[in-house]
Design an enzyme around this catalytic site. Structure first.
Site, PDB file in Angstrom:
ATOM      1  N   HIS A 317       0.855  -1.187   0.000  1.00 15.65           N
ATOM      2  CA  HIS A 317       0.000   0.000   0.000  1.00 15.65           C
ATOM      3  C   HIS A 317       0.889   1.234   0.000  1.00 15.65           C
ATOM      4  O   HIS A 317       1.948   1.226   0.618  1.00 15.65           O
ATOM      5  CB  HIS A 317      -0.909   0.017   1.242  1.00 15.65           C
ATOM      6  CG  HIS A 317      -2.049   0.955   1.090  1.00 15.65           C
ATOM      7  ND1 HIS A 317      -1.952   2.290   1.374  1.00 15.65           N
ATOM      8  CD2 HIS A 317      -3.309   0.734   0.636  1.00 15.65           C
ATOM      9  CE1 HIS A 317      -3.108   2.858   1.107  1.00 15.65           C
ATOM     10  NE2 HIS A 317      -3.948   1.955   0.660  1.00 15.65           N
ATOM     11  N   ASP A 374      -7.828  -5.493  -0.234  1.00 14.52           N
ATOM     12  CA  ASP A 374      -8.300  -6.335  -1.333  1.00 14.52           C
ATOM     13  C   ASP A 374      -7.934  -7.806  -1.184  1.00 14.52           C
ATOM     14  O   ASP A 374      -8.363  -8.629  -1.995  1.00 14.52           O
ATOM     15  CB  ASP A 374      -7.718  -5.822  -2.668  1.00 14.52           C
ATOM     16  CG  ASP A 374      -8.286  -4.465  -3.033  1.00 14.52           C
ATOM     17  OD1 ASP A 374      -9.498  -4.286  -2.867  1.00 14.52           O
ATOM     18  OD2 ASP A 374      -7.521  -3.588  -3.469  1.00 14.52           O
TER      19      ASP A 374
HETATM   20  N1  CMC Z   1       4.059  -7.581  -4.794  1.00 12.50           N
HETATM   21  C1  CMC Z   1       5.412  -7.626  -4.989  1.00 12.50           C
HETATM   22  N2  CMC Z   1       6.222  -6.566  -4.863  1.00 12.50           N
HETATM   23  C2  CMC Z   1       5.652  -5.402  -4.546  1.00 12.50           C
HETATM   24  C3  CMC Z   1       4.255  -5.272  -4.339  1.00 12.50           C
HETATM   25  C4  CMC Z   1       3.465  -6.417  -4.477  1.00 12.50           C
HETATM   26  N3  CMC Z   1       2.146  -6.371  -4.291  1.00 12.50           N
HETATM   27  N4  CMC Z   1       3.967  -3.983  -4.048  1.00 12.50           N
HETATM   28  C5  CMC Z   1       5.130  -3.321  -4.066  1.00 12.50           C
HETATM   29  N5  CMC Z   1       6.143  -4.173  -4.364  1.00 12.50           N
HETATM   30  C6  CMC Z   1       7.571  -3.858  -4.426  1.00 12.50           C
HETATM   31  C7  CMC Z   1       7.897  -3.006  -5.650  1.00 12.50           C
HETATM   32  O1  CMC Z   1       8.242  -3.836  -6.754  1.00 12.50           O
HETATM   33  C8  CMC Z   1       9.076  -2.201  -5.123  1.00 12.50           C
HETATM   34  O2  CMC Z   1      10.198  -3.042  -5.120  1.00 12.50           O
HETATM   35  P1  CMC Z   1      11.699  -2.398  -5.349  1.00 12.50           P
HETATM   36  O3  CMC Z   1      11.931  -1.486  -4.185  1.00 12.50           O
HETATM   37  O4  CMC Z   1      12.602  -3.562  -5.424  1.00 12.50           O
HETATM   38  O5  CMC Z   1      11.610  -1.653  -6.658  1.00 12.50           O
HETATM   39  C9  CMC Z   1       8.710  -1.924  -3.669  1.00 12.50           C
HETATM   40  O6  CMC Z   1       7.854  -3.012  -3.296  1.00 12.50           O
HETATM   41  C10 CMC Z   1       7.987  -0.607  -3.435  1.00 12.50           C
HETATM   42  O7  CMC Z   1       6.821  -0.612  -4.253  1.00 12.50           O
HETATM   43  P2  CMC Z   1       6.241   0.655  -4.986  1.00 12.50           P
HETATM   44  O8  CMC Z   1       5.536   0.168  -6.221  1.00 12.50           O
HETATM   45  O9  CMC Z   1       7.290   1.707  -5.148  1.00 12.50           O
HETATM   46  O10 CMC Z   1       5.230   1.175  -3.899  1.00 12.50           O
HETATM   47  P3  CMC Z   1       3.966   2.061  -4.190  1.00 12.50           P
HETATM   48  O11 CMC Z   1       3.670   2.793  -2.957  1.00 12.50           O
HETATM   49  O12 CMC Z   1       4.149   2.882  -5.412  1.00 12.50           O
HETATM   50  O13 CMC Z   1       2.835   0.976  -4.541  1.00 12.50           O
HETATM   51  C11 CMC Z   1       0.905  -0.291  -4.608  1.00 12.50           C
HETATM   52  C12 CMC Z   1       1.698   0.734  -3.821  1.00 12.50           C
HETATM   53  C13 CMC Z   1      -0.413  -0.551  -3.894  1.00 12.50           C
HETATM   54  C14 CMC Z   1       0.595   0.269  -6.018  1.00 12.50           C
HETATM   55  C15 CMC Z   1       1.715  -1.588  -4.736  1.00 12.50           C
HETATM   56  O14 CMC Z   1       2.029  -2.102  -3.456  1.00 12.50           O
HETATM   57  C16 CMC Z   1       1.014  -2.647  -5.558  1.00 12.50           C
HETATM   58  O15 CMC Z   1       1.088  -2.614  -6.789  1.00 12.50           O
HETATM   59  N6  CMC Z   1       0.289  -3.623  -4.925  1.00 12.50           N
HETATM   60  C17 CMC Z   1      -0.436  -4.631  -5.642  1.00 12.50           C
HETATM   61  C18 CMC Z   1      -1.757  -4.083  -6.137  1.00 12.50           C
HETATM   62  C19 CMC Z   1      -2.743  -3.914  -5.006  1.00 12.50           C
HETATM   63  O16 CMC Z   1      -2.972  -4.821  -4.210  1.00 12.50           O
HETATM   64  N7  CMC Z   1      -3.393  -2.747  -4.970  1.00 12.50           N
HETATM   65  C20 CMC Z   1      -4.421  -2.447  -3.984  1.00 12.50           C
HETATM   66  C21 CMC Z   1      -3.993  -1.390  -3.016  1.00 12.50           C
HETATM   67  S1  CMC Z   1      -5.124  -1.242  -1.613  1.00 12.50           S
HETATM   68  C22 CMC Z   1      -6.627  -0.723  -2.296  1.00 12.50           C
HETATM   69  C23 CMC Z   1      -6.556   0.695  -2.729  1.00 12.50           C
HETATM   70  O17 CMC Z   1      -6.755   1.581  -1.901  1.00 12.50           O
HETATM   71  O18 CMC Z   1      -6.282   0.923  -3.892  1.00 12.50           O
END
Ligand code: CMC
Length: 442
Positions: A317, A374
């Protein structure tokens, strides 16, 4: 109007840029969140900030939802979400978000009767459903139908800053009530069954379940445990401060479009798999693990080896760097629900194993990746009988009061400006076309 304001402070933040020093006021929220107010940055210094994904940018002050991602805290209008999920119904929480206080007895009855009186759609809108091809995604139908409401109910379709409060209340009530009907109709259309109309004798969630699952040949038995689980799920989705879809509602709303168009933008943003669409992706992922027989460990290894190309959906998240408090409640609700309905869902076993493995793996713990809202919600929806294509529609149904409340708060804020970010241009410098570039023939 914004009920709370940031506390006045005389504290200033100092920025040194190319040998010059500038000062900017510091703003403190009611929960001691600190921000540097850079509204005058470009005017004073000629430069802008660069912040991909708005990771550090506050776009507004808001008195609706408080969220502490480190501590796993979520409150609507000051009330902990755990307390609301335990003691309230979704429509009361919707009232709280939109109006700022819990409804008293009279307001509760009025709100309920308003929701009832606006639950039908204009009969002509029914025909629109028949124009969509088979297997259309219900989120596409929902977003189009919500925007179409502005053509059938045009009162608020022009922006008027002095719009009477009553007109806004009616539009908000229409949306709350009709989106539920649209959601159920889009499901009925997808399975080729006749539409079931809303009933005034049923409460909000029971009414929705009845529209979804009863048919002329088979009445639907409304079980209180299912109604309760649905209330909890909708409450937990009802608002989440400046998330992607809410930010979309505020941004599109800042051009002074009508409420239906702004909410339509929110629905489209929510559809994405990184946001609300993740609930459908979670069940796709669990089914894939089940179908392939590869085992949870090997799936987790694939995710880790993919270097961000494959995700564990339902994990991670932007704001929570701790267990999402909503996921905690949903996980318990999921166990209770399956037990009450005497269902054994093998996908729950896979989900539990996945969580356990991820929580003991450095890749996930180092990145603070915990189950989010989710991760377990889809298993409850499956138990209720809601197909996975409808999961994100359920999220939209829950998030709707939050979108309405945020749109309303924004338009009442005298500082609500057209939202228009800056950019740093990195393309070619000025150049002239050469002869070969010029079109000779039209
Ligand atoms: N599975 C594997 N790796 C992950 C995941 C995941 N679900 N989420 C983040 N990472 C890794 C990402 O690859 C990155 O790795 P590195 O530092 O090696 O590059 C690190 O963790 C940081 O991730 P980020 O993408 O920079 O973090 P963010 O804050 O931009 O992303 C997120 C938040 C929700 C988009 C992401 O965690 C994600 O894509 N999760 C899966 C989709 C999901 O479940 N979304 C629902 C969110 S809750 C409902 C809502 O409010 O939307």
């Amino acid at each position: 109007m914004l009920k709370e304001k940031t506390m006045p402070t005389t504290e200033m933040a100092t920025l040194t840029l190319r040998g010059q020093t500038y000062e900017f006021p510091v703003t403190v929220g009611t929960e001691n969140e600190i921000a540097i107010d850079i509204s005058a940055l470009r005017k004073k210094t000629g430069v802008v900030t660069l912040d991909y994904g708005y990771m550090n940018t506050g776009a507004c002050e808001s008195a609706i939802t408080f969220l502490d991602g480190e501590k796993g805290v979520l409150r609507y209008r000051g009330y902990p979400v755990e307390e609301l999920a335990k003691n309230s119904r979704f429509v009361e929480v919707a009232y709280l978000l939109i109006n700022g206080h819990m409804p008293n007895e009279i307001e509760r009855v009025q709100w309920s009767s308003l929701l009832n009186s606006h639950s039908m759609m204009h009969e002509d809108m029914r025909h629109l459903f028949y124009q969509y091809p088979e297997h259309s995604h219900p989120m596409a139908i929902l977003s189009a139908m919500v925007v179409s409401l502005s053509t059938y109910y045009p009162e608020l379709s022009q922006h008027r800053p002095d719009e009477p409060e009553e007109a806004i209340t009616i539009a908000a009530t229409r949306l709350m009530s009709k989106v539920r009907t649209i959601a159920a109709f889009s499901y009925k259309k997808s399975i080729g069954e006749p539409f079931v109309y809303p009933r005034h004798d049923l409460k909000y969630c029971a009414n929705f379940l009845n529209m979804m699952f009863s048919s002329p040949v088979c009445p639907y038995e409304i079980r209180p445990e299912v109604v309760q689980a649905l209330n909890v799920l909708l409450i937990l989705h009802a608002d989440h401060e400046q998330n992607c879809s809410t930010a979309a509602v505020r941004l599109v709303g800042s051009a002074r479009v009508n409420l239906y168009a702004a909410v339509g933008a929110g629905i489209c943003a929510l559809w994405g798999p990184l946001h609300g669409g993740a609930n459908q992706m979670v069940v796709d992922m669990l089914e894939e693990i089940q179908r392939s027989g590869q085992g949870v460990r090997s799936y987790v290894d694939l995710v880790k080896a993919s270097k961000g190309k494959m995700l564990l959906y339902g994990f991670g998240h932007r704001v929570y760097k701790n267990y999402d408090p909503r996921a905690k409640i949903i996980k318990k609700c999921c166990h209770d629900m399956l037990k009450a309905l005497q269902i054994h869902d093998p996908l729950l076993d896979i989900a539990l194993e996945l969580e356990q493995l991820a929580m003991s793996d450095d890749y996930f713990t180092e990145r603070n990746l915990y189950p989010n809202v989710d991760f377990y919600s889809g298993i409850i929806y499956r138990a209720i009988g809601i197909p996975k294509e409808m999961f994100t529609v359920m999220f939209a149904l829950g998030r709707l009061p939050g979108w309405i409340a945020q749109w309303k708060e924004a338009r009442e804020d005298p500082r609500f400006k057209l939202q228009r970010p800056r950019q740093i241009y990195v393309g070619p410098n000025m150049r002239l076309m050469n002869d070969a570039d010029k079109t000779r023939e039209i």
